[in-house]
Design a protein around this motif. Structure first.
Motif, PDB file in Angstrom:
ATOM      1  N   GLU A   1     -22.826  62.003  38.830  1.00 54.99           N
ATOM      2  CA  GLU A   1     -23.079  61.333  37.820  1.00 54.99           C
ATOM      3  C   GLU A   1     -22.685  62.026  36.767  1.00 54.99           C
ATOM      4  OE1 GLU A   1     -27.283  61.323  35.387  1.00 54.99           O
ATOM      5  OE2 GLU A   1     -27.028  61.642  37.428  1.00 54.99           O
ATOM      6  N   GLY A   2     -22.035  60.812  35.883  1.00 56.75           N
ATOM      7  CA  GLY A   2     -21.362  61.279  34.138  1.00 56.75           C
ATOM      8  C   GLY A   2     -20.224  60.653  34.000  1.00 56.75           C
ATOM      9  N   ILE A   3     -19.404  60.594  35.094  1.00 61.93           N
ATOM     10  CA  ILE A   3     -18.066  60.104  35.555  1.00 61.93           C
ATOM     11  C   ILE A   3     -17.863  59.061  35.790  1.00 61.93           C
ATOM     12  CG2 ILE A   3     -16.279  60.690  37.297  1.00 61.93           C
ATOM     13  CD1 ILE A   3     -17.496  63.042  36.141  1.00 61.93           C
ATOM     14  N   PRO A   4     -16.697  58.229  34.957  1.00 61.64           N
ATOM     15  CA  PRO A   4     -16.975  56.508  34.778  1.00 61.64           C
ATOM     16  C   PRO A   4     -16.355  56.153  36.394  1.00 61.64           C
ATOM     17  CG  PRO A   4     -15.552  57.963  32.814  1.00 61.64           C
ATOM     18  CD  PRO A   4     -16.163  58.543  33.466  1.00 61.64           C
ATOM     19  N   LYS A   5     -17.243  54.658  35.905  1.00 64.95           N
ATOM     20  CA  LYS A   5     -16.753  53.938  38.099  1.00 64.95           C
ATOM     21  C   LYS A   5     -15.536  54.467  38.246  1.00 64.95           C
ATOM     22  CE  LYS A   5     -17.726  50.674  39.882  1.00 64.95           C
ATOM     23  NZ  LYS A   5     -18.279  49.955  41.246  1.00 64.95           N
ATOM     24  N   LEU A   6     -14.765  54.385  39.472  1.00 65.47           N
ATOM     25  CA  LEU A   6     -13.293  54.106  39.475  1.00 65.47           C
ATOM     26  C   LEU A   6     -13.126  53.124  39.455  1.00 65.47           C
ATOM     27  CD1 LEU A   6     -10.674  55.316  40.712  1.00 65.47           C
ATOM     28  CD2 LEU A   6     -11.573  54.774  43.052  1.00 65.47           C
ATOM     29  N   THR A   7     -11.883  52.620  38.779  1.00 64.68           N
ATOM     30  CA  THR A   7     -11.260  51.922  38.482  1.00 64.68           C
ATOM     31  C   THR A   7     -10.105  51.498  38.855  1.00 64.68           C
ATOM     32  OG1 THR A   7     -10.243  51.689  36.652  1.00 64.68           O
ATOM     33  CG2 THR A   7     -12.115  51.397  35.672  1.00 64.68           C
ATOM     34  N   CYS A   8      -9.722  49.948  39.988  1.00 64.13           N
ATOM     35  CA  CYS A   8      -8.619  50.003  41.107  1.00 64.13           C
ATOM     36  C   CYS A   8      -7.689  48.555  41.353  1.00 64.13           C
ATOM     37  CB  CYS A   8      -9.586  49.479  42.577  1.00 64.13           C
ATOM     38  SG  CYS A   8     -10.240  51.508  42.811  1.00 64.13           S
ATOM     39  N   THR A   9      -5.965  49.018  41.537  1.00 63.82           N
ATOM     40  CA  THR A   9      -6.152  47.791  41.737  1.00 63.82           C
ATOM     41  C   THR A   9      -4.316  47.828  42.289  1.00 63.82           C
ATOM     42  OG1 THR A   9      -4.097  48.806  39.636  1.00 63.82           O
ATOM     43  CG2 THR A   9      -5.842  47.102  38.731  1.00 63.82           C
ATOM     44  N   GLY A  10      -4.471  46.544  42.390  1.00 65.45           N
ATOM     45  CA  GLY A  10      -3.611  46.604  44.201  1.00 65.45           C
ATOM     46  C   GLY A  10      -1.788  46.483  43.248  1.00 65.45           C
ATOM     47  N   TYR A  11      -1.989  46.918  42.040  1.00 62.82           N
ATOM     48  CA  TYR A  11      -0.339  46.783  41.485  1.00 62.82           C
ATOM     49  C   TYR A  11      -0.023  47.904  40.448  1.00 62.82           C
ATOM     50  CZ  TYR A  11      -3.509  44.390  38.334  1.00 62.82           C
ATOM     51  OH  TYR A  11      -4.216  43.908  37.000  1.00 62.82           O
ATOM     52  N   VAL A  12       0.550  48.173  40.199  1.00 66.76           N
ATOM     53  CA  VAL A  12       0.935  49.469  39.120  1.00 66.76           C
ATOM     54  C   VAL A  12       0.751  48.326  37.669  1.00 66.76           C
ATOM     55  CG1 VAL A  12       2.955  50.388  37.538  1.00 66.76           C
ATOM     56  CG2 VAL A  12       2.790  50.055  41.007  1.00 66.76           C
ATOM     57  N   PRO A  13       0.011  49.325  36.911  1.00 68.15           N
ATOM     58  CA  PRO A  13      -0.968  48.241  35.930  1.00 68.15           C
ATOM     59  C   PRO A  13       0.061  48.594  34.915  1.00 68.15           C
ATOM     60  CG  PRO A  13      -2.255  50.515  36.302  1.00 68.15           C
ATOM     61  CD  PRO A  13      -1.286  49.992  37.251  1.00 68.15           C
ATOM     62  N   ASP A  14      -0.004  48.032  33.229  1.00 68.47           N
ATOM     63  CA  ASP A  14       0.913  48.655  32.307  1.00 68.47           C
ATOM     64  C   ASP A  14      -0.018  49.338  31.676  1.00 68.47           C
ATOM     65  OD1 ASP A  14       2.670  46.681  32.627  1.00 68.47           O
ATOM     66  OD2 ASP A  14       1.664  45.065  31.295  1.00 68.47           O
ATOM     67  N   ALA A  15      -1.248  49.454  31.572  1.00 66.27           N
ATOM     68  CA  ALA A  15      -2.151  50.446  31.084  1.00 66.27           C
ATOM     69  C   ALA A  15      -3.745  50.358  32.288  1.00 66.27           C
ATOM     70  CB  ALA A  15      -2.856  50.026  29.824  1.00 66.27           C
ATOM     71  N   VAL A  16      -3.419  52.149  31.874  1.00 69.02           N
ATOM     72  CA  VAL A  16      -4.488  52.918  32.851  1.00 69.02           C
ATOM     73  C   VAL A  16      -6.353  53.188  32.009  1.00 69.02           C
ATOM     74  CG1 VAL A  16      -5.201  54.624  34.804  1.00 69.02           C
ATOM     75  CG2 VAL A  16      -3.045  53.992  34.235  1.00 69.02           C
ATOM     76  N   VAL A  17      -7.221  52.767  32.742  1.00 73.83           N
ATOM     77  CA  VAL A  17      -8.127  53.298  31.936  1.00 73.83           C
ATOM     78  C   VAL A  17      -8.743  53.794  33.075  1.00 73.83           C
ATOM     79  CG1 VAL A  17     -11.111  52.625  31.436  1.00 73.83           C
ATOM     80  CG2 VAL A  17      -9.045  50.800  31.009  1.00 73.83           C
ATOM     81  N   ALA A  18      -9.242  55.400  32.763  1.00 76.12           N
ATOM     82  CA  ALA A  18      -9.117  56.622  33.627  1.00 76.12           C
ATOM     83  C   ALA A  18     -11.103  57.187  34.047  1.00 76.12           C
ATOM     84  CB  ALA A  18      -8.578  57.261  33.228  1.00 76.12           C
ATOM     85  N   PRO A  19     -11.435  56.984  35.373  1.00 71.76           N
ATOM     86  CA  PRO A  19     -10.435  57.766  36.383  1.00 71.76           C
ATOM     87  C   PRO A  19      -9.148  55.995  37.271  1.00 71.76           C
ATOM     88  CG  PRO A  19     -12.947  57.940  37.130  1.00 71.76           C
ATOM     89  CD  PRO A  19     -12.359  57.242  35.674  1.00 71.76           C
TER      90      PRO A  19
ATOM     91  N   GLY B   1       1.699  65.738  45.680  1.00 68.72           N
ATOM     92  CA  GLY B   1       2.075  65.369  44.297  1.00 68.72           C
ATOM     93  C   GLY B   1       1.084  65.842  43.411  1.00 68.72           C
ATOM     94  N   TYR B   2      -0.234  66.643  43.428  1.00 72.21           N
ATOM     95  CA  TYR B   2      -1.367  66.746  42.713  1.00 72.21           C
ATOM     96  C   TYR B   2      -0.127  67.535  41.449  1.00 72.21           C
ATOM     97  CZ  TYR B   2      -5.705  68.694  41.358  1.00 72.21           C
ATOM     98  OH  TYR B   2      -7.098  68.718  41.533  1.00 72.21           O
ATOM     99  N   ARG B   3       0.149  66.480  39.814  1.00 73.03           N
ATOM    100  CA  ARG B   3       0.474  67.287  38.868  1.00 73.03           C
ATOM    101  C   ARG B   3      -0.335  66.161  38.087  1.00 73.03           C
ATOM    102  NH1 ARG B   3       4.656  63.713  38.264  1.00 73.03           N
ATOM    103  NH2 ARG B   3       4.928  62.163  39.569  1.00 73.03           N
ATOM    104  N   TRP B   4       0.565  67.018  36.912  1.00 71.07           N
ATOM    105  CA  TRP B   4       0.617  66.071  35.588  1.00 71.07           C
ATOM    106  C   TRP B   4       1.548  64.589  35.850  1.00 71.07           C
ATOM    107  CZ3 TRP B   4      -3.494  66.879  32.666  1.00 71.07           C
ATOM    108  CH2 TRP B   4      -4.000  67.677  33.042  1.00 71.07           C
ATOM    109  N   TYR B   5       0.606  63.434  35.487  1.00 64.94           N
ATOM    110  CA  TYR B   5       1.183  62.337  35.427  1.00 64.94           C
ATOM    111  C   TYR B   5       1.707  61.681  33.856  1.00 64.94           C
ATOM    112  CZ  TYR B   5       1.650  62.142  40.615  1.00 64.94           C
ATOM    113  OH  TYR B   5       1.428  61.907  41.491  1.00 64.94           O
ATOM    114  N   GLU B   6       2.918  61.190  33.395  1.00 63.27           N
ATOM    115  CA  GLU B   6       2.166  60.131  32.549  1.00 63.27           C
ATOM    116  C   GLU B   6       2.918  59.088  32.480  1.00 63.27           C
ATOM    117  OE1 GLU B   6       5.899  58.444  28.962  1.00 63.27           O
ATOM    118  OE2 GLU B   6       5.432  60.866  29.448  1.00 63.27           O
ATOM    119  N   HIS B   7       1.824  58.050  31.938  1.00 64.89           N
ATOM    120  CA  HIS B   7       1.440  56.643  32.672  1.00 64.89           C
ATOM    121  C   HIS B   7       1.926  55.707  31.430  1.00 64.89           C
ATOM    122  CE1 HIS B   7       0.847  53.557  35.638  1.00 64.89           C
ATOM    123  NE2 HIS B   7       0.701  52.813  34.105  1.00 64.89           N
TER     124      HIS B   7
END
Length: 147
Positions: free
Chosen positions: A21-39, A123-129
């Motif tokens: 509770e309190g965490i936004p719903k996971l968004t998912c795509t079957g492709y590499v998106p231009d922009a990410v809405v986390a998580p 690869g648990y780490r910081w990512y830049e997207h």
């Protein structure tokens, strides 16, 4: 196996995770998106080993998927990521994706593949997207099906 359909079905399977509770719903795509809405979970690179059985009878795909979590709070972000990477439970991506295997004797992903298995996390780490930093990790999924 058709790569686009497989990746879309994996993203659909991942959508069923239930975050705390309190965490936004996971968004998912079957492709590499231009922009990410986390998580966000998405299917990225993949490799194909062709002709693992005679007559184009079997191909083996290794699909690299990423899950990225916003970094508003380092500790809270990593707790959210940890729940997504757990081996079981309502927030587990492994559990959600492997549920798409279907019942014993059924084909996986609604008939798109023979079977699948979430093999490992890496690869648990910081990512830049797209210029934005996230904490994240990769899931490697093995998918087998007709060539």
């Amino acid at each position: 196996m058709e790569a686009s359909a497989i990746r879309a079905a994996i993203a659909d399977a991942a959508r069923v995770v239930v975050l705390p509770e309190g965490i936004p719903k996971l968004t998912c795509t079957g492709y590499v998106p231009d922009a990410v809405v986390a998580p966000h979970f998405f299917c990225g690179e993949y490799t194909v080993d062709y002709d693992k059985a005679m007559g184009r009878g079997l191909d083996v795909v290794e699909l690299t998927c990423r899950v990225l979590v916003g970094r508003a709070d380092d500790r809270a972000s990593q707790r959210t990521l940890d729940s997504l990477l757990a081996g079981s439970g309502p927030s587990s991506l492994k559990t959600a994706i492997e549920a798409a295997r279907g019942a014993p004797g059924d084909y996986a992903l609604g008939g798109l593949a023979h079977d699948l298995h979430v093999m490992r996390m890496q690869g648990y780490r910081w990512y830049e997207h797209n210029g934005v930093d996230f904490v994240g990790a990769e899931l490697i999924i093995k998918i087998i099906g007709e060539g």
